[in-house]
Design a protein around this motif. Sequence first.
Motif, PDB file in Angstrom:
ATOM      1  N   THR A  77       0.826  -1.201   0.000  1.00 13.37           N
ATOM      2  CA  THR A  77       0.000   0.000   0.000  1.00 13.37           C
ATOM      3  C   THR A  77       0.861   1.252   0.000  1.00 13.37           C
ATOM      4  O   THR A  77       0.653   2.180  -0.794  1.00 13.37           O
ATOM      5  N   THR A  78       1.828   1.320   0.883  1.00 19.81           N
ATOM      6  CA  THR A  78       2.677   2.503   1.011  1.00 19.81           C
ATOM      7  C   THR A  78       3.500   2.735  -0.248  1.00 19.81           C
ATOM      8  O   THR A  78       3.631   3.869  -0.718  1.00 19.81           O
ATOM      9  N   ALA A  79       4.051   1.670  -0.801  1.00 22.55           N
ATOM     10  CA  ALA A  79       4.856   1.807  -2.019  1.00 22.55           C
ATOM     11  C   ALA A  79       4.003   2.320  -3.171  1.00 22.55           C
ATOM     12  O   ALA A  79       4.434   3.189  -3.938  1.00 22.55           O
ATOM     13  N   GLN A  80       2.796   1.805  -3.301  1.00 18.92           N
ATOM     14  CA  GLN A  80       1.942   2.204  -4.424  1.00 18.92           C
ATOM     15  C   GLN A  80       1.445   3.638  -4.257  1.00 18.92           C
ATOM     16  O   GLN A  80       1.391   4.407  -5.217  1.00 18.92           O
ATOM     17  N   LEU A  81       1.081   4.016  -3.029  1.00 13.49           N
ATOM     18  CA  LEU A  81       0.521   5.344  -2.794  1.00 13.49           C
ATOM     19  C   LEU A  81       1.574   6.442  -2.813  1.00 13.49           C
ATOM     20  O   LEU A  81       1.349   7.518  -3.381  1.00 13.49           O
ATOM     21  N   PHE A  82       2.708   6.204  -2.173  1.00 12.49           N
ATOM     22  CA  PHE A  82       3.654   7.287  -1.937  1.00 12.49           C
ATOM     23  C   PHE A  82       4.971   7.163  -2.701  1.00 12.49           C
ATOM     24  O   PHE A  82       5.734   8.131  -2.778  1.00 12.49           O
ATOM     25  N   LEU A  83       5.243   5.997  -3.264  1.00 11.68           N
ATOM     26  CA  LEU A  83       6.447   5.828  -4.087  1.00 11.68           C
ATOM     27  C   LEU A  83       6.102   5.634  -5.557  1.00 11.68           C
ATOM     28  O   LEU A  83       6.975   5.726  -6.414  1.00 11.68           O
ATOM     29  N   GLY A  84       4.832   5.330  -5.839  1.00 10.68           N
ATOM     30  CA  GLY A  84       4.441   5.070  -7.220  1.00 10.68           C
ATOM     31  C   GLY A  84       4.991   3.750  -7.729  1.00 10.68           C
ATOM     32  O   GLY A  84       5.213   3.581  -8.926  1.00 10.68           O
ATOM     33  N   ILE A  85       5.195   2.791  -6.836  1.00 10.79           N
ATOM     34  CA  ILE A  85       5.830   1.516  -7.189  1.00 10.79           C
ATOM     35  C   ILE A  85       4.897   0.371  -6.816  1.00 10.79           C
ATOM     36  O   ILE A  85       4.337   0.348  -5.721  1.00 10.79           O
ATOM     37  N   ARG A  86       4.763  -0.586  -7.715  1.00 11.65           N
ATOM     38  CA  ARG A  86       4.014  -1.803  -7.432  1.00 11.65           C
ATOM     39  C   ARG A  86       5.005  -2.910  -7.075  1.00 11.65           C
ATOM     40  O   ARG A  86       5.656  -3.474  -7.951  1.00 11.65           O
ATOM     41  N   MET A  87       5.092  -3.199  -5.775  1.00  5.18           N
ATOM     42  CA  MET A  87       6.110  -4.143  -5.291  1.00  5.18           C
ATOM     43  C   MET A  87       5.557  -5.536  -5.044  1.00  5.18           C
ATOM     44  O   MET A  87       6.265  -6.411  -4.530  1.00  5.18           O
ATOM     45  N   GLN A  88       4.297  -5.785  -5.393  1.00  6.92           N
ATOM     46  CA  GLN A  88       3.667  -7.051  -5.030  1.00  6.92           C
ATOM     47  C   GLN A  88       4.456  -8.268  -5.493  1.00  6.92           C
ATOM     48  O   GLN A  88       4.535  -9.280  -4.791  1.00  6.92           O
ATOM     49  N   CYS A  89       5.033  -8.183  -6.704  1.00  3.21           N
ATOM     50  CA  CYS A  89       5.762  -9.343  -7.255  1.00  3.21           C
ATOM     51  C   CYS A  89       6.934  -9.748  -6.375  1.00  3.21           C
ATOM     52  O   CYS A  89       7.285 -10.927  -6.299  1.00  3.21           O
ATOM     53  N   ALA A  90       7.554  -8.757  -5.714  1.00  6.20           N
ATOM     54  CA  ALA A  90       8.754  -9.050  -4.928  1.00  6.20           C
ATOM     55  C   ALA A  90       8.442  -9.764  -3.623  1.00  6.20           C
ATOM     56  O   ALA A  90       9.363 -10.146  -2.896  1.00  6.20           O
ATOM     57  N   LYS A  91       7.183  -9.974  -3.324  1.00  5.94           N
ATOM     58  CA  LYS A  91       6.829 -10.716  -2.112  1.00  5.94           C
ATOM     59  C   LYS A  91       7.272 -12.170  -2.221  1.00  5.94           C
ATOM     60  O   LYS A  91       7.743 -12.753  -1.239  1.00  5.94           O
ATOM     61  N   CYS A  92       7.119 -12.752  -3.386  1.00  7.95           N
ATOM     62  CA  CYS A  92       7.429 -14.172  -3.571  1.00  7.95           C
ATOM     63  C   CYS A  92       8.764 -14.412  -4.269  1.00  7.95           C
ATOM     64  O   CYS A  92       9.336 -15.498  -4.155  1.00  7.95           O
ATOM     65  N   HIS A  93       9.243 -13.436  -5.004  1.00  8.73           N
ATOM     66  CA  HIS A  93      10.501 -13.587  -5.740  1.00  8.73           C
ATOM     67  C   HIS A  93      10.965 -12.210  -6.156  1.00  8.73           C
ATOM     68  O   HIS A  93      10.204 -11.248  -6.105  1.00  8.73           O
ATOM     69  N   ASN A  94      12.200 -12.101  -6.579  1.00  8.54           N
ATOM     70  CA  ASN A  94      12.680 -10.822  -7.087  1.00  8.54           C
ATOM     71  C   ASN A  94      11.789 -10.362  -8.231  1.00  8.54           C
ATOM     72  O   ASN A  94      11.335 -11.161  -9.044  1.00  8.54           O
ATOM     73  N   HIS A  95      11.532  -9.074  -8.288  1.00 10.53           N
ATOM     74  CA  HIS A  95      10.626  -8.540  -9.303  1.00 10.53           C
ATOM     75  C   HIS A  95      11.183  -8.843 -10.696  1.00 10.53           C
ATOM     76  O   HIS A  95      12.328  -8.517 -10.996  1.00 10.53           O
ATOM     77  N   PRO A  96      10.384  -9.467 -11.572  1.00 14.34           N
ATOM     78  CA  PRO A  96      10.912  -9.862 -12.889  1.00 14.34           C
ATOM     79  C   PRO A  96      11.141  -8.693 -13.842  1.00 14.34           C
ATOM     80  O   PRO A  96      11.890  -8.830 -14.797  1.00 14.34           O
ATOM     81  N   PHE A  97      10.507  -7.551 -13.602  1.00 11.46           N
ATOM     82  CA  PHE A  97      10.624  -6.445 -14.548  1.00 11.46           C
ATOM     83  C   PHE A  97      11.159  -5.176 -13.888  1.00 11.46           C
ATOM     84  O   PHE A  97      11.083  -4.107 -14.465  1.00 11.46           O
ATOM     85  N   GLU A  98      11.627  -5.278 -12.695  1.00 13.85           N
ATOM     86  CA  GLU A  98      12.089  -4.103 -11.977  1.00 13.85           C
ATOM     87  C   GLU A  98      13.254  -4.502 -11.089  1.00 13.85           C
ATOM     88  O   GLU A  98      13.578  -5.681 -10.938  1.00 13.85           O
ATOM     89  N   ARG A  99      13.888  -3.531 -10.505  1.00 15.58           N
ATOM     90  CA  ARG A  99      15.110  -3.779  -9.744  1.00 15.58           C
ATOM     91  C   ARG A  99      14.848  -4.289  -8.336  1.00 15.58           C
ATOM     92  O   ARG A  99      15.769  -4.653  -7.614  1.00 15.58           O
TER      93      ARG A  99
END
Length: 802
Positions: A461-483
């Motif tokens: 929630t915080t990343a999406q609202l205040f950083l403009g980042i969707r970090m959900q993928c990194a919960k289970c594995h490194n993000h496949p399309f982002e750092r």
Amino acid sequence: MRRSLFLLCCALTTQAVDAASLRLDPAEFTLNGQRAEQQLVITAEDGTEQVRDVTTGANVTVADANVARVEGGKVFPVGDGTTTLTVELNGATATATVTVTNAAVQAPISFQHETLAALTKAGCNMGACHGSPSGKGGFRLSLRGYDPPLDILTLRTEYQGRRTNVMAPDESLLLRKPLMEVAHAGGKRLRHGDPSHMALRTWIAEGLQTGQADEPALDRIEVFPKKRVFHEGSDQQQIVVTGFFTDGSKRDLTPLTVFSSSAETVASVDENGLVVKEGKGETAILARYLDKMDTTYVTFLENVEGFQWSEPEADNFIDRLANDKLKQLQIPPSELCTDDEFLRRLTLDLAGRLPTIEESTQFLQDASPDKREQVIARLLDSPDHAAFWSLKWADVLRANSNKLKSPGVHKFLRWIYVGVLKDQPMDDFARELLTAQGSVFENPAANYWRASRDPTDAVETTAQLFLGIRMQCAKCHNHPFERWSQDNYYGVAAAFARVGRKPGATPDEEVIFVQDGGEVTQPRTGKTMPVHLLLQGDVNVPAGEDRRAAFADWLTKPDNPFFARAAVNRIWGHLLGRGIVEPVDDFRDSNPPSNAALLDELAKQFVEHGYSRKWIIHQIVSSRTYQRSARTTPLNDADELYFSHAVPRMLTAEQLLDSICAVTNVQETFNGVPPGTPAAHLPEPPTDNYFLKIFGQPQREMACECERSTESNLSQALQMINGPTVHNKLRDDKGRIHQLIAAEKSNEEIIKTIYLAAVSREPSETEMQASLAHIANNENRQLALEDIGWAVMNSKEFLFQH
């Protein structure tokens, strides 16, 4: 075949390039070991701003053939020593120095840096292939090589070792299947002799080594060139990816790098890093090597027949930067919108409603040169603005009774409303939310933590609202399309791990407090994670201090690379219908801003003006960029990215219902709120209003703008054409049309009133005559006037913001 023809064409045309000077990059480099190689980039410059990549087909000579050789734009070692490379084109020359060391030494293949990279390059460990959680065909790899121990296990020991054959490498299933020498559901992934095939084959032949204890780690990669703008006639760019290792060494990683283009209609990129023009525009080329990423930005310009810039000199930084982009791409902007269009657009954007008949009449009759500025200032200071923009925040802050209970929703919304009304600085708003504690009734900002029930929810929630980042993928594995990695994800979660909750003194009340303990464990490694701040690193928060405060301090610093950019982009998206980065909460390297300079300047000015939301809104809506007409020209009608014209968008569910109520002068009734409360002022979405649901009102279950549907559908059309909402309000005895008939107003006066109420303008002569003719052809005047009201409310001009 297509690449071969393209390379042939380049080779045949290279000599026709005018070159006042040449550049050969890298200008100095070292090849260490027998398997080292270096991709060259050769750039021709004609003395103006125009550049051209001439790497393909250029003739490079080597001063000492006993040291190095050049083949296909790449340099390979021959023997130890130093020599000079020279390229010549139409009288211009450039040189580079190459040093070769350990030319006779063949270092073993690195499992970590080459074997896994080769599997990634070939696509074997993608999520749709063996990188899926359950693998494919009994063979599982970690997603994009993010779990090397798992990959070692599956490659070396599983399946009785049949996947790899050290004695006969070419008989290994790991090679034969992707080569399609035996059946493979994933298709052909390797070709004999390509970099991935050679890396995998050599690794097998060398005995499946898994690396040495002192092997340096890959620290980062860098792409060259970082940015290129090409004019007509320049159709390609070779990219080089350099890896920087922790022992200070660096080497060319281009052969095993995975490349992708953010806009395939503008440019494609092949497996060798050659970018080829497909059309006019801009694209980001993402280079990914294991978990490291970097991006280069390439623009291909074309001369547009008939283009001539005629926009007045910009007196607003927004217009200056927006115009710079339009001029570069030769996209002429549309004219300014008319006064009636501006008033309707602005009132809907700032106040969430239609202008009243009185507001429209007064504005259209006002001859003041600054009347647009006056109405901007008036609307920004209005309670309607505070209510409407509170609605926007309540949606993404998930203000609903299921999460916050009804009293909490009302108190939370009131807190948001006061903040918007008084122009609470955005950094204070974020800090107050993120560090809130105490009773959710006495300190409504604490409802943020009632909606976010656990650290992982808080991260996303915080990343999406205040950083403009969707970090959900990194919960289970490194993000496949982002750092972002799993370590990043759970490190940020550690900042929120000590938020406690307990019942309050009254029913439905909850108290948020900071606990003495609470940690987050990385599920793959089992490591207890320290607090992590993105792009800064891990931080040590002293015992007894609120970890959330450390995060909020970092977030709201003026030099934070995310916060201000995400905030202004979200505001821009609300006002222009599309973010400079779109979606507005999805900043990533592979989703670049359409105008990076504009976004950066908006963020900079936002910070310098105290994070004032009203100030940045005022700047945007005062610009010609915002005030441009939705009517396109032949030269800008294809533009969907650069804001050369307004883009019509359908009214939101609340706006549309309130607009129907305003035109008919019949209010909607909602349970639990005073009569006459507009839909845009409701504390939360009603559960029993079918109209609002059909037109996309979100239920506030997600911290994402995407929950509000903007897609039109058949159910919406049926509601407007035949639905009870429009029909009943038009026919209501207390409605506008009935009251005007009772007041003995003429047909012309009633028609004029309908148009002013619905589209903020008087009807044209054609519209007036068509309406009068319809009345004359019907026996029932009342029904005929209702027909006219129905027709206006079903017009695109009414249904869309334009």
